[in-house]
Design a protein around this motif. Structure first.
Motif, PDB file in Angstrom:
ATOM      1  N   VAL A 316       2.042  -5.608  -1.175  1.00 54.19           N
ATOM      2  CA  VAL A 316       1.464  -4.603  -2.067  1.00 54.19           C
ATOM      3  C   VAL A 316       0.050  -4.328  -1.587  1.00 54.19           C
ATOM      4  CG1 VAL A 316       0.787  -4.007  -4.422  1.00 54.19           C
ATOM      5  CG2 VAL A 316       2.833  -5.397  -4.036  1.00 54.19           C
ATOM      6  N   TYR A 318      -2.259  -1.582  -3.131  1.00 54.01           N
ATOM      7  CA  TYR A 318      -2.260  -0.478  -4.082  1.00 54.01           C
ATOM      8  C   TYR A 318      -3.576  -0.415  -4.837  1.00 54.01           C
ATOM      9  CZ  TYR A 318      -0.288   2.861  -7.418  1.00 54.01           C
ATOM     10  OH  TYR A 318      -0.034   3.986  -8.165  1.00 54.01           O
ATOM     11  N   PHE A 342       3.470  -0.124  -1.338  1.00 57.24           N
ATOM     12  CA  PHE A 342       4.071  -1.395  -1.710  1.00 57.24           C
ATOM     13  C   PHE A 342       5.522  -1.372  -1.257  1.00 57.24           C
ATOM     14  CE2 PHE A 342       4.630   1.409  -5.356  1.00 57.24           C
ATOM     15  CZ  PHE A 342       5.974   1.248  -5.684  1.00 57.24           C
TER      16      PHE A 342
END
Length: 759
Positions: A316, A318, A342
């Motif tokens: 991930v 983000y 992700f």
């Protein structure tokens, strides 16, 4: 006769008393003193130069009283109580010989900690613990309560640092807990902490509060970053962080890391930033208004072995607000990053087939809110390795894919969805020719069939909910050689005793049969840009220089010190060059040509401490360099290292207007032997715009048991981008370090770190 009789009586009394004091019922295993006075059956007083021992505890004092019925010893005057792992000196002490606990007044002491597994903190041997206080109470086997005192792990004639407090709970081999703690360096107050949890542990990782980081910024104002490190066990740890910015607000976050087994590890980082409305004054005197906003960031990466040849991966990267991401981060990679993503995957083997199932999404920003979404949701691929076909030299392999492809463009309130589902199947026959060492030929024949659930209108490019199928044959032949070698013996050369130069020409021919519906395919990734009815010829030459080194690391073995590769591609259809993933200059709107740019790749590594690389694209049609990137690194022993890079990209639009982007970046790192003093200087400079994008200076000093680090950074934001409220940010960070107490970098990379705790 009276005086001699008195002396003789005293000598006789001492001779009789010493054995008596040596009995357990008198409170000691053994004792010596200038005078011993037995006041009662359970009360004995030892006077002058007292030395007594009870179990593993030794007493030294001017006067000691023993109360055997309550197992109590009271010592006064130059008191020293010594145990195997500690020693305390005091004006007065009360001690229980049964529990081995006691209270010491106006006392100082030190204690030994079990040998640590690592002595790398602050670059030297970690000391034991020195403590002092008006009153020191021993309340456990290795636990003390200190009132109006302090402690340090810097045992020198004049400790470089110490922590004072009204109350200290000192638990040897574990921690020290302080309320209203004041850290002093060289006797000067450095900072105050309402609560401090200081680890004192024989392990390299210990639970506790990390040293804070201080800073200032044009945008954020004064900043204070704190962190708590939790050593969960040998395989897991976590760090909890808090940042306070006087001008903008505060942020909280945490990081979790684990290593469960070989091939199974990961980390997770979460951060939330809450900014309040404020104004800031830029360096030119202008006032900018900054709105209130909330944002967050998540970063994670894990690798997990599932057994039986299967494994899982996840990642991930983000963030919720690209403006906050680019404004606060201190390294140029994160500050210039324009994508968030992700995904995860599972892969393994089933009856000779390799299976990979993945889910991934990525968004690319072209503005604060305008994005393009791509990904496979999910994407399942399978393949089967080469197998001889009916005992012949022909090998058979096949691969296939099911993919739900996401492609969505967002501009303001307008959303364009080009997503679809695709099925792909590719059986391949391979006929290699490897009988000659100087010449190899690899021949392949592939039949490919692809099905899409959606298509596009070839005239308007409008997406249609109509399926489409594409089939074609792909025939390839790759020839490497003839390879030419030449060897030189240089017995008198100081660098190498033997040299080898290898010339490897190569060529490949590929033909793809006609594809009648190329313009009807919704082109999302490389497999969709196959232009049928086209033949391409790749050709080039690779030069390698190898040296058989003398002495040092790798002596006696050949080392490739230089590699130069020059190649180009010819297309029978000039459109094919616009869709060739082998060249980074494709898909950039370049004019059509039957020839690709000339690609030059250079790699050099004459020594372990020196390496460099360059990649260049030269457009023969325009007789100009389209793109060039170069990087290098030089390390002079352990005290100096230099890294640098240069990039340039040139593009020409339909009107012939030339646009250039070129930049240079470099980093210099210095450190003294033993890493006592060091620092780095780094910068990134935009040559075309004559602008210093960012510069950073970091310096540090490490003594045996303390040190500090400072950082100064300047950052120039894009002047034409309204998302940045100021043109330039000046940042200063400071951190004080103590032996045994780790430091950390906040989530934005202060002091040159990448974020996260370190202990």
């Amino acid at each position: 006769m009276t005086r001699p009789s008195a002396v003789a009586a005293l000598v006789f009394l001492l001779a009789c008393a010493v054995p008596a004091i040596g009995q357990q019922e008198n409170g000691f295993d053994s004792a010596k003193a200038g005078l011993i006075d037995r006041i009662s059956k359970n009360h004995v007083k030892l006077i002058r130069a007292v030395e007594a021992q009870s179990g593993d505890t030794k007493f030294y004092a001017d006067e000691v009283e023993s109360f055997t019925d309550i197992h109590k010893v009271v010592a006064t005057g130059n008191v020293t109580v010594r145990q195997p792992d500690s020693q305390i000196s005091a004006d007065r002490a009360e001690f229980n010989t049964e529990t081995r606990l006691g209270t010491f007044y106006n006392a100082t002491g030190f204690a030994s900690i079990a040998e640590r597994v690592s002595h790398d903190a602050m670059g030297g041997q970690e000391p034991d613990v020195y403590f002092y206080g008006r009153k020191i109470e021993k309340i456990g086997a290795k636990k003390y309560r200190i009132s109006h005192g302090g402690f340090t792990t810097c045992l020198q004639p004049t400790p470089r640092w110490q922590i004072t407090s009204g109350t200290v709970i000192l638990n040897l081999d574990h921690y020290a807990f302080l309320a209203n703690a004041l850290v002093r360096a060289k006797g000067v107050p450095v900072f105050y902490l309402p609560v401090l949890f200081y680890p004192i542990n024989k392990e390299n990782r210990a639970t506790g509060i990390l040293m804070p980081t201080y800073g200032t910024s044009t945008l954020r104002g004064f900043s204070l970053s704190n962190a708590f490190f939790w050593a969960i066990n040998r395989s897991q740890d976590a760090t909890f962080m808090h940042d306070w910015f006087s001008a903008r607000g505060q942020g909280v976050g945490g990081e979790y890391r684990y290593v469960s087994s070989p091939g199974s590890s990961g980390y997770l980082r979460l951060y939330s930033l809450n900014e309040h409305e404020s104004t800031t004054v830029a360096s030119d005197g202008s006032v900018a208004s900054l709105p209130a906003r909330k944002s967050y960031e998540i970063r994670s990466n894990l690798n997990q072995s599932l057994g039986h040849g299967w494994s899982a991966r996840g990642r991930v990267d983000y963030f919720s607000d690209i403006t906050a991401q680019q404004t606060y981060n201190t390294n140029i990679y994160d500050a210039s990053r324009t994508s968030r993503s992700f995904g995860g995957s599972v892969n393994g083997q089933v009856k000779g087939f390799t299976i990979n199932a993945a889910y991934d999404r990525a968004e690319y920003f072209s503005g604060p809110t305008d994005t393009t979404l791509t990904g496979g949701t999910p994407r399942v691929q399978f393949s089967r390795g080469d197998r001889p076909l009916f005992g012949t030299p022909v090998y058979f392999t096949m691969s296939g894919e099911y993919a739900s492809l996401a492609r969505e463009s967002r501009s303001g309130d307008t959303i364009t969805d080009r997503g679809l589902t695709r099925f792909d199947f590719q059986p391949t026959l391979r006929l290699p020719f490897t009988k000659w060492q100087f010449l190899t030929v690899a021949n392949t024949l592939t039949w490919r069939a692809t099905y899409w659930t959606r298509s596009q209108d070839p005239t308007t490019s409008q997406i249609l909910d109509q399926s489409i199928v594409r089939r074609y044959f792909d025939v390839q032949s790759r020839i490497t050689g003839p390879v030419v070698n030449r060897v030189w013996n240089t017995p008198n050369n100081g660098y190498a005793e033997k040299w080898k130069h290898t010339i490897e020409p190569y060529a490949s021919i590929q033909h793809v049969t006609s594809v009648d519906n190329f313009n009807e395919v919704v082109q999302l990734d490389g497999g969709d840009y196959i232009l049928g009815g086209t033949t391409r010829v790749d050709y080039g030459v690779t030069n390698r220089v190898l040296a058989k080194r003398r002495g040092g690391v790798g002596a006696g073995s050949a080392r490739e010190i230089l590699s130069v590769d020059i190649g180009q591609t010819y297309y029978t259809d000039s459109r094919a060059g616009q869709y060739d993933y082998n060249y980074s200059t494709s898909f950039s709107g370049q004019t059509r040509s039957n020839f690709s740019p000339i690609l030059v790749r250079v790699r050099t590594s004459p020594a372990d401490q020196i390496n460099g690389s360059m990649q260049l694209y030269y457009d023969t049609k325009q007789a100009a360099i389209q793109s060039v990137t170069a990087s290098g690194q030089v390390a002079l022993k352990e005290w100096l290292s230099l890294t640098g890079g240069y990039s340039e990209r040139r593009s020409v639009d339909a009107l012939g207007t030339v646009a250039r982007n070129n930049a240079v970046e470099a980093t210099t790192a210095l450190r003294s032997p033993g890493n006592r003093v060091g620092g780095t200087f780094a910068f990134s400079y935009d040559i075309e715009r004559t602008t210093m994008l960012t510069s950073r200076i970091v310096g540090y000093y490490n003594a045996q048991c303390c040190g500090f680090a400072v950082e100064y950074q300047t950052w120039n934001y894009p002047a034409a981008n309204a998302a940045f409220p100021i043109k330039q940010d000046h940042r200063f960070n400071f951190s004080f370090t103590l032996a045994g107490l780790g430091t950390f970098s906040n989530f934005f990379g202060a002091l040159g770190g990448l974020g996260g705790g370190q202990r």
